[in-house]
Structures are given as structure tokens and as C-alpha cells.
Design a protein around this motif. Structure first.
Motif, mmCIF file in Angstrom:
data_model
loop_
_atom_site.group_PDB
_atom_site.id
_atom_site.type_symbol
_atom_site.label_atom_id
_atom_site.label_comp_id
_atom_site.label_asym_id
_atom_site.label_seq_id
_atom_site.Cartn_x
_atom_site.Cartn_y
_atom_site.Cartn_z
ATOM 1 N N GLN A 168 -1.396 -12.299 -10.340
ATOM 2 C CA GLN A 168 -0.205 -13.121 -10.098
ATOM 3 C C GLN A 168 0.841 -12.391 -9.255
ATOM 4 N N TYR A 169 0.558 -11.155 -8.891
ATOM 5 C CA TYR A 169 1.483 -10.405 -8.041
ATOM 6 C C TYR A 169 1.458 -10.987 -6.635
ATOM 7 N N LYS A 170 2.492 -10.751 -5.893
ATOM 8 C CA LYS A 170 2.588 -11.231 -4.517
ATOM 9 C C LYS A 170 1.448 -10.621 -3.688
ATOM 10 N N ALA A 171 0.661 -11.497 -3.058
ATOM 11 C CA ALA A 171 -0.527 -11.063 -2.318
ATOM 12 C C ALA A 171 -0.193 -10.050 -1.229
ATOM 13 N N SER A 172 0.898 -10.267 -0.507
ATOM 14 C CA SER A 172 1.225 -9.350 0.586
ATOM 15 C C SER A 172 1.610 -7.973 0.054
ATOM 16 N N SER A 173 2.280 -7.922 -1.095
ATOM 17 C CA SER A 173 2.639 -6.624 -1.691
ATOM 18 C C SER A 173 1.395 -5.884 -2.150
ATOM 19 N N LEU A 174 0.498 -6.594 -2.819
ATOM 20 C CA LEU A 174 -0.759 -5.977 -3.247
ATOM 21 C C LEU A 174 -1.538 -5.469 -2.044
ATOM 22 N N SER A 175 -1.597 -6.284 -1.004
ATOM 23 C CA SER A 175 -2.342 -5.902 0.185
ATOM 24 C C SER A 175 -1.782 -4.635 0.820
ATOM 25 N N ARG A 176 -0.460 -4.535 0.883
ATOM 26 C CA ARG A 176 0.159 -3.331 1.470
ATOM 27 C C ARG A 176 -0.214 -2.087 0.675
ATOM 28 N N ARG A 177 -0.190 -2.181 -0.648
ATOM 29 C CA ARG A 177 -0.519 -1.023 -1.486
ATOM 30 C C ARG A 177 -1.994 -0.660 -1.381
ATOM 31 N N ILE A 178 -2.849 -1.672 -1.344
ATOM 32 C CA ILE A 178 -4.286 -1.409 -1.180
ATOM 33 C C ILE A 178 -4.551 -0.795 0.190
ATOM 34 N N THR A 179 -3.926 -1.350 1.221
ATOM 35 C CA THR A 179 -4.105 -0.827 2.580
ATOM 36 C C THR A 179 -3.646 0.622 2.654
ATOM 37 N N ARG A 180 -2.525 0.932 2.018
ATOM 38 C CA ARG A 180 -2.020 2.301 2.013
ATOM 39 C C ARG A 180 -3.067 3.257 1.458
ATOM 40 N N ARG A 181 -3.685 2.894 0.333
ATOM 41 C CA ARG A 181 -4.694 3.760 -0.279
ATOM 42 C C ARG A 181 -5.929 3.852 0.624
ATOM 43 N N MET A 182 -6.297 2.747 1.271
ATOM 44 C CA MET A 182 -7.435 2.771 2.191
ATOM 45 C C MET A 182 -7.170 3.712 3.358
ATOM 46 N N VAL A 183 -5.974 3.654 3.902
ATOM 47 C CA VAL A 183 -5.610 4.520 5.027
ATOM 48 C C VAL A 183 -5.685 5.982 4.602
ATOM 49 N N LEU A 184 -5.172 6.286 3.424
ATOM 50 C CA LEU A 184 -5.197 7.674 2.944
ATOM 51 C C LEU A 184 -6.621 8.210 2.821
ATOM 52 N N HIS A 185 -7.562 7.328 2.477
ATOM 53 C CA HIS A 185 -8.950 7.757 2.272
ATOM 54 C C HIS A 185 -9.859 7.453 3.458
ATOM 55 N N LYS A 186 -9.253 7.018 4.564
ATOM 56 C CA LYS A 186 -10.010 6.769 5.800
ATOM 57 C C LYS A 186 -11.071 5.689 5.606
ATOM 58 N N ILE A 187 -10.728 4.667 4.834
ATOM 59 C CA ILE A 187 -11.636 3.556 4.566
ATOM 60 C C ILE A 187 -11.137 2.338 5.334
ATOM 61 N N LYS A 188 -12.039 1.681 6.062
ATOM 62 C CA LYS A 188 -11.630 0.586 6.941
ATOM 63 C C LYS A 188 -11.850 -0.803 6.346
ATOM 64 N N GLU A 189 -12.769 -0.965 5.428
ATOM 65 C CA GLU A 189 -13.105 -2.286 4.900
ATOM 66 C C GLU A 189 -12.785 -2.367 3.404
ATOM 67 N N ARG A 190 -12.280 -3.519 2.982
ATOM 68 C CA ARG A 190 -11.939 -3.732 1.562
ATOM 69 C C ARG A 190 -13.157 -3.559 0.661
ATOM 70 N N LYS A 191 -14.307 -4.067 1.087
ATOM 71 C CA LYS A 191 -15.507 -3.951 0.249
ATOM 72 C C LYS A 191 -15.896 -2.489 0.062
ATOM 73 N N ASP A 192 -15.681 -1.657 1.096
ATOM 74 C CA ASP A 192 -15.970 -0.225 0.975
ATOM 75 C C ASP A 192 -14.979 0.447 0.028
ATOM 76 N N TYR A 193 -13.725 -0.023 0.068
ATOM 77 C CA TYR A 193 -12.727 0.532 -0.854
ATOM 78 C C TYR A 193 -13.067 0.147 -2.300
ATOM 79 N N ALA A 194 -13.547 -1.076 -2.514
ATOM 80 C CA ALA A 194 -13.949 -1.494 -3.860
ATOM 81 C C ALA A 194 -15.080 -0.595 -4.370
ATOM 82 N N ARG A 195 -16.040 -0.288 -3.503
ATOM 83 C CA ARG A 195 -17.130 0.627 -3.899
ATOM 84 C C ARG A 195 -16.581 2.012 -4.210
ATOM 85 N N PHE A 196 -15.621 2.461 -3.402
ATOM 86 C CA PHE A 196 -14.983 3.765 -3.618
ATOM 87 C C PHE A 196 -14.291 3.790 -4.987
#
Length: 169
Positions: A125-153
Motif C-alpha cells: 500500500q506504499y506509494k509505488a514511486s517511493s518504493l521504486s526509488r528505494r528499490i532502484t537505489r539498492r539495484m544501482v548500489l549492487h550494479k543490478i539492471k533488472e528487477r527480476k535479477d534484483y529479486a533473485r539477489f
């Protein structure tokens, strides 16, 4: 209690203006200059750097590192290279205009389910854009380009699940 210094005010202004697009860098120096401001950049979802032990004066970098708000501890050349890599990350270079969600912002179901199972907190129920920014931030830190790859990570790295949870909070 630490007193904000001019660099802290600059970093605070940067965090307020740029939010999760802010990048803060602490290089060689004495005292604790910049530590409070770097914490504010991190709190807004920005990315933070501190110079490693190549610094002539290590007080400023060590002060920032000790707070836990530093994402990367690198040499100046390493910092430059990492900022260049971050600038080319597809989730940042293809950012949608403010107010318009990208398709992958809505593709967070697997990630939110991993978080729910690990933390017992439902972020759906959190704001989608806020969640996306936080997820993207973590992906950038770990050099991950795709959401599905981040989920596996996340499945393989419980520590990253906790780090994402803390970032969202």
C-alpha cells in the motif's frame, strides 16, 4: 552534539533539492565536516561516498563512515569511476518525467513479497514511486539492471533484504 558546518548546509540543500538523485562525496579533510549533510543525502535516498585511507587527512571520511551513512568507500579514482557507472545505470538514465511512473515501477510484486515474508511488513500500500526509488537505489548500489535479477539477489542475500527494508523505512 555535532554542529552543522557549511558543507553540511550545502549537502542538506542538495538533498532537499535533488532527493534520491543527490550524490554526496567526502574527501580528505579534518574534523567532521560534511557528516551531517551526508546523512541527510542518504536519508533522502541519495548515494554517498567517502574517500578510503588514501586520504591525507582521514578525519572527515572516517567520521562519515562511522555513522553508517556511506554507501561506497573508495579512492578518488574509484569514486569517479563509480559515479560514471551510476550515471549510466538504465534506471537512472531512462527516468520518467516527474509524476509519470515507468512500467517497471509497477513491477515490484516479487520484491515486496520477499520483504513481506522476511519482515512481516506489507509494503504493497506504499506509494509505488517511493518504493521504486528505494528499490532502484539498492539495484544501482549492487550494479543490478533488472528487477527480476534484483529479486533473485534478494532471495540469495538476507542481508540485502534487511538493507532494503531499512531503506524503505
Amino acid at each position: 552534539e555535532r554542529v552543522p558546518l557549511p558543507i553540511d548546509y550545502f549537502f542538506r540543500s542538495l538533498a532537499e533539492d535533488q532527493g534520491d538523485r543527490a550524490i554526496g562525496v567526502i574527501l580528505s579533510g579534518t574534523a567532521t565536516d560534511g557528516t551531517l549533510g551526508l546523512e541527510e543525502i542518504k536519508a533522502e535516498g541519495g548515494i554517498t561516498f567517502a574517500q578510503d585511507d588514501t586520504a591525507q587527512q582521514t578525519s572527515m571520511p572516517h567520521s562519515a563512515i562511522a555513522t553508517g551513512c556511506v554507501d561506497f568507500v573508495l579512492s578518488p579514482a574509484g569514486i569517479a569511476a563509480e559515479i560514471g557507472r551510476i550515471a549510466r545505470h538504465p534506471h537512472l538514465t531512462l527516468a520518467a518525467p516527474a509524476g509519470k511512473a515507468r512500467a517497471d515501477e509497477l513491477d515490484t510484486g516479487d520484491i515486496l513479497e520477499i520483504l513481506r515474508k522476511a519482515t512481516d511488513v506489507d509494503f504493497s500500500q506504499y506509494k509505488a514511486s517511493s518504493l521504486s526509488r528505494r528499490i532502484t537505489r539498492r539495484m544501482v548500489l549492487h550494479k543490478i539492471k533488472e528487477r527480476k535479477d534484483y529479486a533473485r539477489f534478494l532471495h540469495k542475500n538476507p542481508g540485502e533484504v534487511e538493507a532494503l527494508y531499512q531503506d524503505i523505512l
